[in-house]
Design an enzyme around this catalytic site. Sequence first.
Site, PDB file in Angstrom:
ATOM      1  N   GLU A   1      -6.511   3.537  -5.697  1.00 10.64           N
ATOM      2  CA  GLU A   1      -7.649   3.742  -5.282  1.00 10.64           C
ATOM      3  C   GLU A   1      -8.677   4.948  -5.564  1.00 10.64           C
ATOM      4  O   GLU A   1      -7.899   6.070  -5.527  1.00 10.64           O
ATOM      5  CB  GLU A   1      -7.547   3.814  -3.633  1.00 10.64           C
ATOM      6  CG  GLU A   1      -8.866   3.832  -2.658  1.00 10.64           C
ATOM      7  CD  GLU A   1      -8.950   4.652  -1.504  1.00 10.64           C
ATOM      8  OE1 GLU A   1      -9.450   4.184  -0.601  1.00 10.64           O
ATOM      9  OE2 GLU A   1      -7.865   5.424  -1.331  1.00 10.64           O
TER      10      GLU A   1
ATOM     11  N   HIS B   1     -10.757  -2.564   4.474  1.00 10.35           N
ATOM     12  CA  HIS B   1     -10.348  -1.988   5.703  1.00 10.35           C
ATOM     13  C   HIS B   1     -11.287  -0.640   6.409  1.00 10.35           C
ATOM     14  O   HIS B   1     -11.174  -0.098   7.120  1.00 10.35           O
ATOM     15  CB  HIS B   1      -8.799  -1.702   6.017  1.00 10.35           C
ATOM     16  CG  HIS B   1      -8.276  -0.728   5.189  1.00 10.35           C
ATOM     17  ND1 HIS B   1      -8.247  -0.849   3.675  1.00 10.35           N
ATOM     18  CD2 HIS B   1      -7.944   0.698   5.168  1.00 10.35           C
ATOM     19  CE1 HIS B   1      -7.893   0.242   2.900  1.00 10.35           C
ATOM     20  NE2 HIS B   1      -7.736   1.138   4.139  1.00 10.35           N
ATOM     21  N   ASP B   2     -11.768  -0.078   5.180  1.00  7.27           N
ATOM     22  CA  ASP B   2     -12.344   1.192   5.170  1.00  7.27           C
ATOM     23  C   ASP B   2     -14.179   1.109   5.289  1.00  7.27           C
ATOM     24  O   ASP B   2     -14.544   1.946   5.389  1.00  7.27           O
ATOM     25  CB  ASP B   2     -11.993   2.004   4.219  1.00  7.27           C
ATOM     26  CG  ASP B   2     -10.816   3.020   4.323  1.00  7.27           C
ATOM     27  OD1 ASP B   2     -10.636   2.985   5.730  1.00  7.27           O
ATOM     28  OD2 ASP B   2     -10.273   3.254   3.363  1.00  7.27           O
TER      29      ASP B   2
ATOM     30  N   ASP C   1       0.957  -1.197   0.024  1.00  7.68           N
ATOM     31  CA  ASP C   1      -0.002   0.120   0.078  1.00  7.68           C
ATOM     32  C   ASP C   1       0.881   1.182  -0.092  1.00  7.68           C
ATOM     33  O   ASP C   1       1.872   1.331   0.876  1.00  7.68           O
ATOM     34  CB  ASP C   1      -0.920   0.192   1.315  1.00  7.68           C
ATOM     35  CG  ASP C   1      -2.289   0.690   1.132  1.00  7.68           C
ATOM     36  OD1 ASP C   1      -2.405   1.689   0.200  1.00  7.68           O
ATOM     37  OD2 ASP C   1      -3.215   0.200   1.634  1.00  7.68           O
TER      38      ASP C   1
ATOM     39  N   ASP D   1      -3.143   4.301  -2.596  1.00 12.05           N
ATOM     40  CA  ASP D   1      -4.189   5.109  -1.603  1.00 12.05           C
ATOM     41  C   ASP D   1      -4.380   6.570  -2.070  1.00 12.05           C
ATOM     42  O   ASP D   1      -3.690   7.415  -2.447  1.00 12.05           O
ATOM     43  CB  ASP D   1      -3.661   5.009  -0.313  1.00 12.05           C
ATOM     44  CG  ASP D   1      -4.671   5.473   0.634  1.00 12.05           C
ATOM     45  OD1 ASP D   1      -5.529   5.020   0.918  1.00 12.05           O
ATOM     46  OD2 ASP D   1      -4.698   6.970   1.276  1.00 12.05           O
TER      47      ASP D   1
END
Length: 545
Positions: A250, A318-319, A100, A201
């Site tokens: 993302e 994870h969000d 990431d 990200d």
Amino acid sequence: MVQTKTWWKEAVGYQIYPASFKDSNADGLGDINGIREKLPYLSSLGIDFIWLNPIYSSPFIDNGYDISHYQKIFEKFGTMSDFDQLLKEAHQQGIKIIMDLVINHTSDQHEWFIESKKSRNNPYRDYYIWTDGTPEKTPNEWQSIFGGSAWEYDEKTKQYFLHIFAKEQPDLNWENSKLKNELFSMIRWWLDKGIDGFRLDAISHVKKAAYSVKATEQPFSPFQNVSGIEEHLNELKTVFDAYNILTIGEASGVSAKEGPTWVGKEGYFDMIFEFEHLSLWKQEKEGKLDVIKLKKALSAWQTALDGKGWNALYMENHDVPRSVSVFGNTSNYWQRSTKAIAMMYFFLQGTPFIYQGQEIGMTNMSFTTIDAIDAIDSKRLYTQLIKEGKSPAEALNIVSTTTRDNSRTPMQWSSEQFAGFSSKHPWLGINPNYLFINVKQQENDPTSILAFYKEMIRIRRTKKGLVYGSFKEHLAKHPQLYVYERILNEKRYLVIVNLTKDKATYSLPAAVEANWQLLLTNYQKRPFKKQGILEPYEAQLFERV
């Protein structure tokens, strides 16, 4: 157009949130050596690569997405030699590692920002976005994604800096070529180390509009997929193109129509995470699932990229809260609805991602106090709801449902104390249902959710039509079913999934001819029927014979 064959199209990804995956040194926090310990498990699951959430040095204001040093490891996760060993052992087991990478912003503890704050004429000042204003008046009305103003006043230098996330996450100034070259040099350093790619990200935020631009109906529009971003992303692509890697962006704010520009033949990335089918940063509780709306969002991306680009397929990360708690039914049909959601997305065109714990049907947590929640945006929302007149119980009920911490509770490995995650009380509470939802309980059960995921991975690996086949939807207006075909030359596959707790009557169109063989179901094995009734959350995968 026939899809070009490549390894990452045939692969299945597995996302690891390191803090919550496996603790190897009894400090209550997951770590790199914990991941190493579980490589045999991941290999037995059948996945091809790991997407690793940030493991860089960080104050952990936003769980590692606030990086203070790009080329050091967060000390509680381990050392760089631990990471090198993980990379080596993963590769030995045929598992690739995707890192990431957060390059829209850094931590305010990064040396660049510490220097940048020293004075207006500091060499690093222009690495970040500073502008004039007074303590009483911000430069404009832009709002942070985490709530409140996107501007923070610095008393010493009498200017504001921009932070579209937390104030401890100042945005980098991508208009500064020296900064970009520093970032690109760091990226090459990691790739030269032998990692297999990056998930970028918040990458759709790196271009900002002029400060005079007001937010439209979409509050984040002045810094989300802004015109001119293509210049930055093409420079980034030039760096990536020198390596044989996988890149995933993302990309909030990117529509299906724009998808081919981002991931087409000349696109910036190999695939992107889009958010049209999931509500990122959601602040209100879910109502009843709108199946047609969900299908429309997924199918739009399938159609837009068919033959032109590639999708990243996911239902959890994870969000966002756990998918079975949002889209399924944890009361009466926990196991069946978890499998239905899995089949629904797994056989679409794209690379499927599994988020840790998804493969055993982990659910949302019932948080009993705001102190049990760690996520910074959730705490801020709780405070805001109280100010708006909600009672503490009402505010907690809303936040408990929407918080990102639902997906961050520790991985449930066994029914032992602390779910086999650690021998010490962990950093975040463990879901009490670990006693019956855990890996150990499911590993030897052929009817388990884990076994179902393994079988889906096996089928997808052996049936290339489920990888490269084109997408064709049927019964788009059906309020309960998602029905689609995958077609590659003479090979045809049919997916029929009931996404509701009620029985669903259906009649397939004439184009779906007879002679189908059942490959996989989450209910009783039944022959193909052109007209019939599906049980609640029943899912079927057929192959044309």
